[in-house]
Design a protein around this motif. Structure first.
Motif, mmCIF file in Angstrom:
data_model
loop_
_atom_site.group_PDB
_atom_site.id
_atom_site.type_symbol
_atom_site.label_atom_id
_atom_site.label_comp_id
_atom_site.label_asym_id
_atom_site.label_seq_id
_atom_site.Cartn_x
_atom_site.Cartn_y
_atom_site.Cartn_z
ATOM 1 N N HIS A 104 0.843 -1.200 0.000
ATOM 2 C CA HIS A 104 0.000 0.000 0.000
ATOM 3 C C HIS A 104 0.877 1.249 0.000
ATOM 4 C CE1 HIS A 104 -2.944 2.994 0.801
ATOM 5 N NE2 HIS A 104 -2.778 3.036 2.108
ATOM 6 N N LEU A 105 0.932 1.917 -1.150
ATOM 7 C CA LEU A 105 1.705 3.147 -1.309
ATOM 8 C C LEU A 105 0.834 4.318 -1.722
ATOM 9 C CD1 LEU A 105 4.663 1.606 -3.397
ATOM 10 C CD2 LEU A 105 4.496 1.793 -0.897
ATOM 11 N N ALA A 106 -0.481 4.105 -1.778
ATOM 12 C CA ALA A 106 -1.395 5.137 -2.272
ATOM 13 C C ALA A 106 -1.634 6.185 -1.196
ATOM 14 C CB ALA A 106 -2.714 4.501 -2.695
ATOM 15 N N THR A 107 -1.315 7.426 -1.497
ATOM 16 C CA THR A 107 -1.430 8.481 -0.499
ATOM 17 C C THR A 107 -1.290 9.841 -1.163
ATOM 18 O OG1 THR A 107 -0.469 9.282 1.599
ATOM 19 C CG2 THR A 107 1.058 8.471 -0.048
ATOM 20 N N ILE A 108 -1.849 10.872 -0.549
ATOM 21 C CA ILE A 108 -1.387 12.222 -0.840
ATOM 22 C C ILE A 108 0.000 12.280 -0.226
ATOM 23 C CG2 ILE A 108 -1.808 14.686 -0.560
ATOM 24 C CD1 ILE A 108 -3.982 13.152 -2.152
ATOM 25 N N PRO A 109 1.078 12.476 -1.013
ATOM 26 C CA PRO A 109 2.411 12.100 -0.552
ATOM 27 C C PRO A 109 3.136 13.069 0.354
ATOM 28 C CG PRO A 109 2.511 12.859 -2.812
ATOM 29 C CD PRO A 109 1.061 12.841 -2.444
ATOM 30 N N ALA A 110 2.552 14.213 0.670
ATOM 31 C CA ALA A 110 3.270 15.183 1.500
ATOM 32 C C ALA A 110 2.296 16.225 2.015
ATOM 33 C CB ALA A 110 4.379 15.861 0.689
ATOM 34 N N PHE A 149 -6.194 14.503 5.248
ATOM 35 C CA PHE A 149 -6.587 13.576 6.307
ATOM 36 C C PHE A 149 -7.633 12.597 5.805
ATOM 37 C CE2 PHE A 149 -8.876 12.012 9.937
ATOM 38 C CZ PHE A 149 -7.906 11.840 10.914
ATOM 39 N N HIS A 150 -8.697 13.097 5.212
ATOM 40 C CA HIS A 150 -9.787 12.228 4.773
ATOM 41 C C HIS A 150 -9.318 11.226 3.729
ATOM 42 C CE1 HIS A 150 -13.222 15.188 6.080
ATOM 43 N NE2 HIS A 150 -12.588 14.636 7.097
ATOM 44 N N ASN A 151 -8.543 11.682 2.756
ATOM 45 C CA ASN A 151 -8.076 10.779 1.701
ATOM 46 C C ASN A 151 -7.182 9.687 2.262
ATOM 47 O OD1 ASN A 151 -7.551 10.515 -1.510
ATOM 48 N ND2 ASN A 151 -5.677 10.096 -0.393
ATOM 49 N N ASN A 152 -6.185 10.072 3.022
ATOM 50 C CA ASN A 152 -5.161 9.106 3.418
ATOM 51 C C ASN A 152 -5.650 8.107 4.461
ATOM 52 O OD1 ASN A 152 -3.602 10.509 1.643
ATOM 53 N ND2 ASN A 152 -2.055 11.165 3.114
ATOM 54 N N ILE A 153 -6.392 8.562 5.463
ATOM 55 C CA ILE A 153 -6.842 7.620 6.482
ATOM 56 C C ILE A 153 -7.891 6.683 5.914
ATOM 57 C CG2 ILE A 153 -8.732 8.960 7.504
ATOM 58 C CD1 ILE A 153 -6.037 7.052 9.471
#
Length: 279
Positions: free
Chosen positions: A70-76, A86-90
């Motif tokens: 799992h590498l999917a994230t807003i990266p910074a 917060f909402h996207n990543n968690i």
């Protein structure tokens, strides 16, 4: 192994997908962007239904996975608003973890972050080099999510002792094309003090992912993943004395050795960074 890489189109994800495939693994990238083909499925990972369905199987693509990266994230921090980050990543991380559990997948490796160590170190670290031994110090919404994701993983493996979740606290990811800028960093010791002058070559990041996938363990653990050296030619003793005077030293600094300790990853995972901007 049959491996899903969530976020396989990102900077680190592209290299992880390429290196895992080169090593013989069957890899499918799950992401909201990517090139159409047999190794890619377009998925909104903030939608649990899509995430679970894609992990369980997709017609003409795959029938399930042995492991999840799992590498999917807003990266910074600062790319989106704090609340959007917060909402996207968690949400994406919970969905991937929970979908993997529902699918019976016991092997999960995911991207945590060096930011949980206290970046940008406006409050100095408790000691240098930093390691995994002190409590998380999130200083941004992005870092707070990374800390909460680690706490979530701790509880999930407590609920299910057969589960393995490995958090890789990646340093600032670099491709070889980024290295031309590095010599300019010497001009100002404070310009890169925010992560103790650290970085990680994406190829070594992929190596760490593979070693974590192959690690025979259960439960949760966390590892700092960085290059073996700093981004600077100036010696560590000079940098620390200028920017972090009075911070206790925990072991030898070396001349240009990483100040983000990778000793634990070396010892337990066999991680051995092979790439440096100096090459």
């Amino acid at each position: 192994m049959r491996i899903a890489v969530a976020g396989g189109s990102g900077k680190l994800g592209r290299t992880v997908v390429r290196e895992l495939r080169a090593g013989g693994d069957d890899v499918v990238s799950l992401d909201v962007v990517g090139e159409r083909g047999p190794g890619f499925v377009r998925v909104d990972l903030t939608d649990f239904g899509q995430t679970l369905d894609a992990i369980l199987g997709v017609d003409d693509r795959h029938t399930g996975f042995d492991a999840i990266v799992h590498l999917a994230t807003i990266p910074a921090p600062g790319i989106l608003s704090d609340v959007a980050t917060f909402h996207n990543n968690i949400r994406a991380t919970y969905n991937v973890f929970q979908a993997a559990r529902r699918a019976g997948i016991r092997n999960i490796v995911y991207a945590s972050s060096e930011t949980v160590l206290g970046l940008p170190f406006d409050v100095p670290p408790p000691y240098i080099p930093v390691d995994e031994d002190y409590a998380a110090r999130p200083e941004s919404t992005y870092s707070l999510v990374k800390h909460l994701e680690e706490q979530m993983a701790i509880e999930l493996v407590r609920w299910d002792p057969s589960l393995k979740i490995v958090a890789l606290r990646f340093s600032n990811v670099m491709d070889p094309s980024d290295y031309a800028e590095f010599p300019s960093f010497d001009d100002d010791a404070r310009a890169r003090k925010w992560n103790l002058w650290g970085y990680i070559d994406a190829r070594d990041g992929a190596q760490a992912v593979k070693r974590a996938l192959d690690w025979d363990a259960t439960g949760f653990d966390r590892f700092i993943i960085a290059a073996a050296d700093t981004v600077m030619t100036r010696p560590n003793a000079e940098l620390v004395a200028e920017v972090f005077p009075g911070v206790p030293l925990k072991g030898e600094l070396g001349v240009n050795d990483t100040l983000l300790s990778i000793d634990k990853a070396r010892r337990l995972l066999g991680y051995a960074p092979a790439h440096s901007w100096r090459d």
